[in-house]
Design an enzyme around this catalytic site. Structure first.
Site, PDB file in Angstrom:
ATOM      1  N   ARG A  62      17.485   1.026  10.094  1.00 35.91           N
ATOM      2  CA  ARG A  62      16.035   0.990   9.885  1.00 35.91           C
ATOM      3  C   ARG A  62      15.762   1.727   8.582  1.00 35.91           C
ATOM      4  NH1 ARG A  62      16.027   5.759   9.090  1.00 35.91           N
ATOM      5  NH2 ARG A  62      13.784   5.638   9.036  1.00 35.91           N
ATOM      6  N   GLY A  63      14.489   1.684   8.142  1.00 34.60           N
ATOM      7  CA  GLY A  63      14.148   2.238   6.823  1.00 34.60           C
ATOM      8  C   GLY A  63      14.141   1.083   5.825  1.00 34.60           C
ATOM      9  N   ALA A  64      13.073   1.025   5.014  1.00 38.91           N
ATOM     10  CA  ALA A  64      12.835  -0.172   4.196  1.00 38.91           C
ATOM     11  C   ALA A  64      14.007  -0.555   3.279  1.00 38.91           C
ATOM     12  CB  ALA A  64      11.542   0.020   3.404  1.00 38.91           C
ATOM     13  N   ARG A 105      12.088  -8.160  10.640  1.00 43.49           N
ATOM     14  CA  ARG A 105      10.995  -7.162  10.703  1.00 43.49           C
ATOM     15  C   ARG A 105       9.959  -7.559   9.647  1.00 43.49           C
ATOM     16  NH1 ARG A 105      12.308  -0.886  11.330  1.00 43.49           N
ATOM     17  NH2 ARG A 105      10.236  -0.905  12.275  1.00 43.49           N
ATOM     18  N   GLN A 214      12.318   9.331  14.733  1.00 40.53           N
ATOM     19  CA  GLN A 214      13.151   9.364  13.516  1.00 40.53           C
ATOM     20  C   GLN A 214      13.178  10.761  12.890  1.00 40.53           C
ATOM     21  OE1 GLN A 214      10.872   7.023  14.224  1.00 40.53           O
ATOM     22  NE2 GLN A 214      11.400   5.024  13.384  1.00 40.53           N
ATOM     23  N   ASP A 255       6.977   1.528   3.153  1.00 40.56           N
ATOM     24  CA  ASP A 255       7.524   0.215   3.535  1.00 40.56           C
ATOM     25  C   ASP A 255       6.962  -0.908   2.690  1.00 40.56           C
ATOM     26  OD1 ASP A 255       7.918   1.991   6.037  1.00 40.56           O
ATOM     27  OD2 ASP A 255       9.248   0.262   6.262  1.00 40.56           O
ATOM     28  N   LYS A 266       5.393   4.646   7.984  1.00 41.47           N
ATOM     29  CA  LYS A 266       5.465   4.906   9.431  1.00 41.47           C
ATOM     30  C   LYS A 266       4.130   5.377   9.983  1.00 41.47           C
ATOM     31  CE  LYS A 266       8.137   4.347  11.743  1.00 41.47           C
ATOM     32  NZ  LYS A 266       8.133   3.048  12.466  1.00 41.47           N
TER      33      LYS A 266
END
Ligand code: MRU
Length: 364
Positions: A62-64, A105, A214, A255, A266
């Site tokens: 995860r994470g852009a 996503r 997170q 993001d 987030k």
């Protein structure tokens, strides 16, 4: 299963010199399973694009920037898996995998950016070569190059951001925009890491970040490993923490950043930016230029991922709300540009961002 034996050995492996949650090992993609951190270090190997798309949706990675890099390797795996049937006249299977990956996503634009780059690479390779191996080679090289470039950009972002901090700074961060969310080093945590090496950080507060935690599971782990003083705070303690601790900077990742400078990140970032303004704490957004989506005129047009109710009503598989209660679970929110003091990219700093300054940042 992909056959890799006719590829040059230099294309079989790529593992960055510094910590990365993504590695290319013997012609397969390996992801550190972030759902199990910090208590288990477990790598999962992937050899086809559909399972890579699932890994992104299921938050293994995860994470852009990290999901963009992962998707790029997913396209390389697709070309390898379809090598026997692929022809330069019929790219249908690989295009179908690209669509699948792009739907994994919806909010982080880095995903679509990386896939566009892979698609362009594919089309250029097809125009230049008829041999499938040459096309596969070009795609693996491009995925590795996206990975390497992201790490390089994170270091530049870290250095530009650290320049804005004074010695003895107290910083608050949200979610995880660290090495785990990128190819390595991190964006918001890249700034914190770079500033720490310059002796500018006295304390970091990490918000726990419901519902995936997170901040608690990933950011506090990364900072602890780096020896950076970190204190974990609950979401509800953010106001109290900002009121009583003279926090100098809120530093977060992004993001997607719209043309007007508003920032999707987030969920909870918007609350923190409002609190920060009230408490005289500056707000920095750290992101590579691949996070900008200049086709989105204003922040409210950014698609916001809605995730399952169960992520809120349950903790892991344990119910924490009465049975039958529904939840609202937006994964991101949008912070307007007027609450942001600086957006930092690998190109430099946009102070008090607005539409004109963002356009100029990319014109130069
Ligand atoms: O749902 P996640 O964990 O993918 O959300 C991650 C974030 O919101 C990060 O802050 C953002 O992707 C920037 S990562 C450098």
């Amino acid at each position: 299963m992909a056959t890799t034996n006719s590829l040059p050995s230099t294309l079989m492996n790529f593992e960055p010199q510094e910590f990365s949650p993504i590695r290319w090992n013997n012609g397969a993609l390996e992801l550190l399973d972030q759902r199990l951190l910090p208590h288990q270090i477990h790598w999962i190997s992937y050899q086809d694009a559909p399972s890579v798309a699932h890994a992104i949706t299921d938050m293994v990675v995860r994470g852009a920037p990290a999901i963009g890099i992962t998707a790029a390797y997913g396209v390389a795996l697709s070309a390898m898996a379809h090598r026997g049937t692929l022809s330069s006249e019929d790219l249908t299977p690989i295009m179908a995998d690209i669509t699948l990956l792009s739907n994994s996503r919806p909010t982080a634009i880095n995903l679509m950016w990386a896939l566009d780059r892979m698609k362009l690479c594919l089309l250029k390779a097809v125009a230049k070569h008829t041999a499938i191996d040459a096309i596969v080679t070009a795609l693996i090289e491009e995925a590795i190059s996206i990975h390497q470039q992201d790490i390089h950009f994170c270091h530049s972002i870290g250095d530009h951001g650290a320049d804005l901090l004074s010695p003895n700074s107290t910083v608050y961060t949200h979610c995880n925009a660290g090495a785990l969310a990128t190819g390595g080093h991190g964006t918001a945590l890249g700034v914190i890491r770079s500033a720490f090496t310059q002796d500018k950080i006295s304390q970091v507060f990490a918000g726990e970040t419901r519902p995936w935690l997170q901040g608690a599971r990933l950011t506090s782990w990364e900072l602890q490993q780096a020896g950076i003083p970190v204190r974990l705070v609950t979401e509800g303690a953010a106001g109290h923490t900002l009121k009583h601790n003279s926090v100098d900077w809120l530093i977060v990742g992004a993001d997607r950043i719209a043309a007007d400078g508003s920032v999707a990140n987030k969920v909870g970032t918007y609350n923190l930016a409002i609190l920060a303004r009230h408490h005289n704490c500056k707000v920095m957004v750290a992101a590579p230029s691949s996070t900008f989506d200049l086709t989105i005129h204003q922040g409210d047009d950014i698609p916001i991922e809605q995730r399952a109710d169960q992520e809120v009503t349950h903790y892991q598989d344990i119910p924490i709300a009465p049975e039958g209660v529904s939840a609202l679970n937006p994964s991101f929110d949008v912070t307007p540009a007027d609450l942001i003091d600086a957006i930092v990219t690998e190109r430099g700093v946009i102070e008090r961002p607005n539409r004109e300054k963002i356009a100029a940042h990319f014109d130069s």
